[in-house]
Motif scaffolding. Sequence first.
Motif, mmCIF file in Angstrom:
data_model
loop_
_atom_site.group_PDB
_atom_site.id
_atom_site.type_symbol
_atom_site.label_atom_id
_atom_site.label_comp_id
_atom_site.label_asym_id
_atom_site.label_seq_id
_atom_site.Cartn_x
_atom_site.Cartn_y
_atom_site.Cartn_z
ATOM 1 N N THR A 164 -4.284 6.054 -7.838
ATOM 2 C CA THR A 164 -4.485 7.112 -8.195
ATOM 3 C C THR A 164 -5.586 7.407 -7.919
ATOM 4 O OG1 THR A 164 -2.036 7.373 -9.358
ATOM 5 C CG2 THR A 164 -3.627 9.306 -9.544
ATOM 6 N N LYS A 180 -6.853 7.530 -4.317
ATOM 7 C CA LYS A 180 -6.433 8.572 -3.530
ATOM 8 C C LYS A 180 -7.085 9.865 -3.766
ATOM 9 C CE LYS A 180 -2.231 7.573 -4.711
ATOM 10 N NZ LYS A 180 -0.636 7.672 -4.626
ATOM 11 N N VAL A 208 -6.381 6.188 3.113
ATOM 12 C CA VAL A 208 -5.028 6.417 3.047
ATOM 13 C C VAL A 208 -3.997 5.157 3.081
ATOM 14 C CG1 VAL A 208 -3.141 7.235 4.885
ATOM 15 C CG2 VAL A 208 -5.352 8.160 4.981
ATOM 16 N N CYS A 251 -4.505 3.012 0.832
ATOM 17 C CA CYS A 251 -4.567 2.736 -0.684
ATOM 18 C C CYS A 251 -3.760 3.864 -1.301
ATOM 19 C CB CYS A 251 -6.015 3.012 -1.116
ATOM 20 S SG CYS A 251 -7.266 1.607 -0.928
ATOM 21 N N SER A 252 -3.720 5.038 -0.642
ATOM 22 C CA SER A 252 -2.970 6.080 -1.167
ATOM 23 C C SER A 252 -1.360 5.729 -1.163
ATOM 24 C CB SER A 252 -3.119 7.428 -0.611
ATOM 25 O OG SER A 252 -2.449 8.487 -1.169
ATOM 26 N N THR A 253 -1.208 5.166 0.063
ATOM 27 C CA THR A 253 0.514 4.977 0.028
ATOM 28 C C THR A 253 0.804 3.628 -0.805
ATOM 29 O OG1 THR A 253 -0.153 3.511 2.306
ATOM 30 C CG2 THR A 253 0.584 5.974 2.529
ATOM 31 N N SER A 306 1.472 4.975 -4.052
ATOM 32 C CA SER A 306 2.707 5.734 -3.979
ATOM 33 C C SER A 306 3.972 4.862 -4.127
ATOM 34 C CB SER A 306 2.487 6.822 -2.778
ATOM 35 O OG SER A 306 3.874 7.614 -2.781
#
Length: 484
Positions: free
Chosen positions: A176, A179, A304, A306-308, A311
Amino acid sequence: MSKEKKKSDENMSIKNSEVKMKKELSLIDGVAIIVGVIIGSGIFVSPKGVLKFSGSVGQACIVWILSGILSMIGALCYAELGTMIPKSGGDYAYISEAFGPLPAFLYLWVALFILVPTGNAITAITFAQYILQPLWGLCTPPYEAVRLLAAAVVCLLTIINCYNVKWVTRVQDIFTATKMFALCIIVIAGTYFLCTGHVEHFRNPMEGTEWQPGYIALAFYSGLFSYSGWNYLNYVTEELKDPYRNLPRAICISMPTVTIIYVVTNVAYFVVLSKDDILASDAVAVTFGDKMLGAFSFLMPFFVACSTFGSLNGAIFASSRLFFVGARAGHLPRAIALIDIKRLTPVPSLIFMCIITLTLVMIEDVYVLINYVSFVEALFITISVTGLLYMRWTKSNLKRPIKMNLILPIIFLLICSFLVIFPCYVSPMEVGVGLTFILCGIPVYLVTIAWQNKPTWLNKAFDEFNDSCAKLFLCVPEDEQKVS
């Protein structure tokens, strides 16, 4: 102490303790789950869909703002539901309480095969595409490589979720933060570009706006897809410390934060990229990075990814609890409601969800399912909020630690009804397929649940499957005191 004595004490400890999931999620963990699940692939990909159906930059910005406000209102309505019915399972628990077992089963049926695994599959594929893109340069990574990596990350995160809840929250907190850092880079770069006088993309912000209600609803579908996950904390209410206090607090902290981040990020996109640039891009954030970050443009695909990753981790954690609760209520095989006797995690539920997600990952064009997902999700959210209003009348004696002003659920219900009804004439195929799949759940319910006098061979097959899973995964039903 001898080894035999130690082993005996351990066995006695297991026998004398409750086998159930622990309340290990703090307020910070709750905020990280909501923010971490919401900010996934959507904000880096969905701006194209919002702009396509909005028709103009100004309309797209309005849709992003209103999508955040709508999600905030929905989350507050769900805070009332979650504290009034403090059970894990989210919509499933609320629909069951308000309207009974059949509508609840239909939600579970659709969530099991469409809503949850499709979202997880899209997130995993997005992760794989962004990780592999730098290795292939200007070319598209091969289908096989993307799918294999997507499948590997789904399996890895499933293992982490099986092993330890604290590991899950630690991964969620770290990614978290990552991102948020990526989005800060986009905002800072966009602000710098704006301050140097580049305002040409905002000179006629409403030019080309689509005013038809159906297209507006589809624009909201893309926007709300990016906000999806605002109700995921309701799936794990039973594991949240002091849920009456922390559930609404987590919502009130996370939702305005996400809305502000999304709006300023989209403004940054629109400052740097033209309308044609965004519509031609399948990954707006990467196109933005190529134009603004120069030699450091490789960082954007990494962030991106890392963000996904974060998530997907949060989605796997929360959604597994939905199916656990459904199985505990008898609407799914009993095996899915078993808990690992050592780690106290719903291992069979996690593995079952992993298998379905892996199946969808193999579909070549899984993105065509987004409209199916958005319509069906909007439909069942509408049913849940209708249940909230219905229980205000039929179950007025229920304890409501949080009680929203009646106007908020009414507004939310009207907007959700708009999102369900108006796409019917713009995308009749997606709506028809979604409704057909929902209706297919009725005969499944009648045969597997409502049918009381099942043949002996069928009951025996169910029992053998459940017992085999219990032995294979060393799991027992929740609160069972004896371990054989």
